[in-house]
Design an enzyme around this catalytic site. Structure first.
Site, mmCIF file in Angstrom:
data_model
loop_
_atom_site.group_PDB
_atom_site.id
_atom_site.type_symbol
_atom_site.label_atom_id
_atom_site.label_comp_id
_atom_site.label_asym_id
_atom_site.label_seq_id
_atom_site.Cartn_x
_atom_site.Cartn_y
_atom_site.Cartn_z
ATOM 1 N N GLU A 55 0.815 -1.222 0.000
ATOM 2 C CA GLU A 55 0.000 0.000 0.000
ATOM 3 C C GLU A 55 0.845 1.267 0.000
ATOM 4 O O GLU A 55 0.418 2.301 -0.511
ATOM 5 C CB GLU A 55 -0.918 0.012 1.225
ATOM 6 C CG GLU A 55 -1.885 -1.131 1.268
ATOM 7 C CD GLU A 55 -2.705 -1.145 2.541
ATOM 8 O OE1 GLU A 55 -2.918 -0.066 3.132
ATOM 9 O OE2 GLU A 55 -3.144 -2.231 2.944
ATOM 10 N N ALA A 69 -10.832 -3.219 0.455
ATOM 11 C CA ALA A 69 -11.098 -1.860 0.937
ATOM 12 C C ALA A 69 -9.823 -1.276 1.526
ATOM 13 O O ALA A 69 -8.909 -2.007 1.915
ATOM 14 C CB ALA A 69 -12.206 -1.879 1.988
ATOM 15 N N ASP A 70 -9.796 0.037 1.574
ATOM 16 C CA ASP A 70 -8.701 0.734 2.239
ATOM 17 C C ASP A 70 -9.275 1.973 2.910
ATOM 18 O O ASP A 70 -10.030 2.724 2.290
ATOM 19 C CB ASP A 70 -7.608 1.139 1.251
ATOM 20 C CG ASP A 70 -6.396 1.689 1.984
ATOM 21 O OD1 ASP A 70 -5.741 0.905 2.703
ATOM 22 O OD2 ASP A 70 -6.128 2.897 1.874
ATOM 23 N N THR A 71 -8.930 2.155 4.174
ATOM 24 C CA THR A 71 -9.452 3.281 4.943
ATOM 25 C C THR A 71 -8.335 4.270 5.241
ATOM 26 O O THR A 71 -7.254 3.881 5.673
ATOM 27 C CB THR A 71 -10.094 2.790 6.257
ATOM 28 O OG1 THR A 71 -11.154 1.882 5.929
ATOM 29 C CG2 THR A 71 -10.660 3.943 7.065
ATOM 30 N N GLY A 84 -12.081 3.556 0.507
ATOM 31 C CA GLY A 84 -12.230 3.166 -0.886
ATOM 32 C C GLY A 84 -12.516 1.680 -0.920
ATOM 33 O O GLY A 84 -11.986 0.924 -0.100
#
Length: 190
Positions: free
Chosen positions: A32, A67-69, A104
């Site tokens: 990431e 997902a990514d927060t 996302g």
């Protein structure tokens, strides 16, 4: 019926999703840190897409969810603190202010690709040094964007939110709705 594969090792995402569906957890191998966009929302979506596509190759007949927060304050991304000092600094920055939590997401199911983002505004109360030190001592800040978890002891830091609570935890409810729309059945709980 296709299996639902969660491309994440997040216990919070696993907990939310497994309330509604039987899932398989298989974290992606995406780095990431190498994905950066100027806009935090675009960054979150791009990371989620990379995670989803990483697993779609391995599980082409299943439904992949990723997902990514990201937590942002005045457009600046506050990642996961590396240590207690960084967590303390983040909490002091967030004290008394409203920040945004952006998740996302990307769902891949066959030839369908659904992507998007959910944004929730979170207002922190004014945090005393004692409250910050107490929260740091809980160790809950570890592995959490912005250095706090609203679903645990971190609830005491929050004055109010505007938007989806589950988004702040790590997986917005819209993802559950999209899975239902794709034909996945909710699991029976009784």
């Amino acid at each position: 019926m296709k299996k639902i594969i969660l491309a994440s090792s997040s216990p919070r995402r696993r907990e939310i999703l497994s309330r509604f569906f039987d899932i398989i957890v298989h974290p992606s191998n995406v780095n990431e840190d190498k994905i950066k966009e100027k806009d935090p929302t675009e960054t979150a979506i791009k990371i989620a897409k990379a995670k989803a596509f990483d697993l779609a190759v391995k599980f082409p007949t299943d439904t992949i969810i990723a997902a990514d927060t990201i937590v942002t304050l005045n457009g600046k991304i506050l990642g996961k603190p590396k240590d207690s000092e960084e967590a303390r600094k983040m909490l002091k920055q967030l004290s008394g202010k409203t920040h945004e939590v952006v998740t996302g997401y990307c769902i891949i199911s066959g030839d369908k690709i659904i992507e998007g983002a959910e944004i929730t505004k979170v207002k922190f109360r004014e945090l005393s040094d004692d409250l910050i030190e107490w929260y740091i001592s809980t160790q809950e800040w570890r592995d959490k964007a912005g250095g706090y978890g609203i679903q645990g002891f971190g609830a005491i830091l929050v004055e109010h939110i505007e938007g989806d609570y589950y988004n702040v935890v790590g997986l917005p409810i819209i993802v559950i709705i999209k899975l239902i729309e794709l034909g996945h059945k909710l699991k029976r709980i009784f």
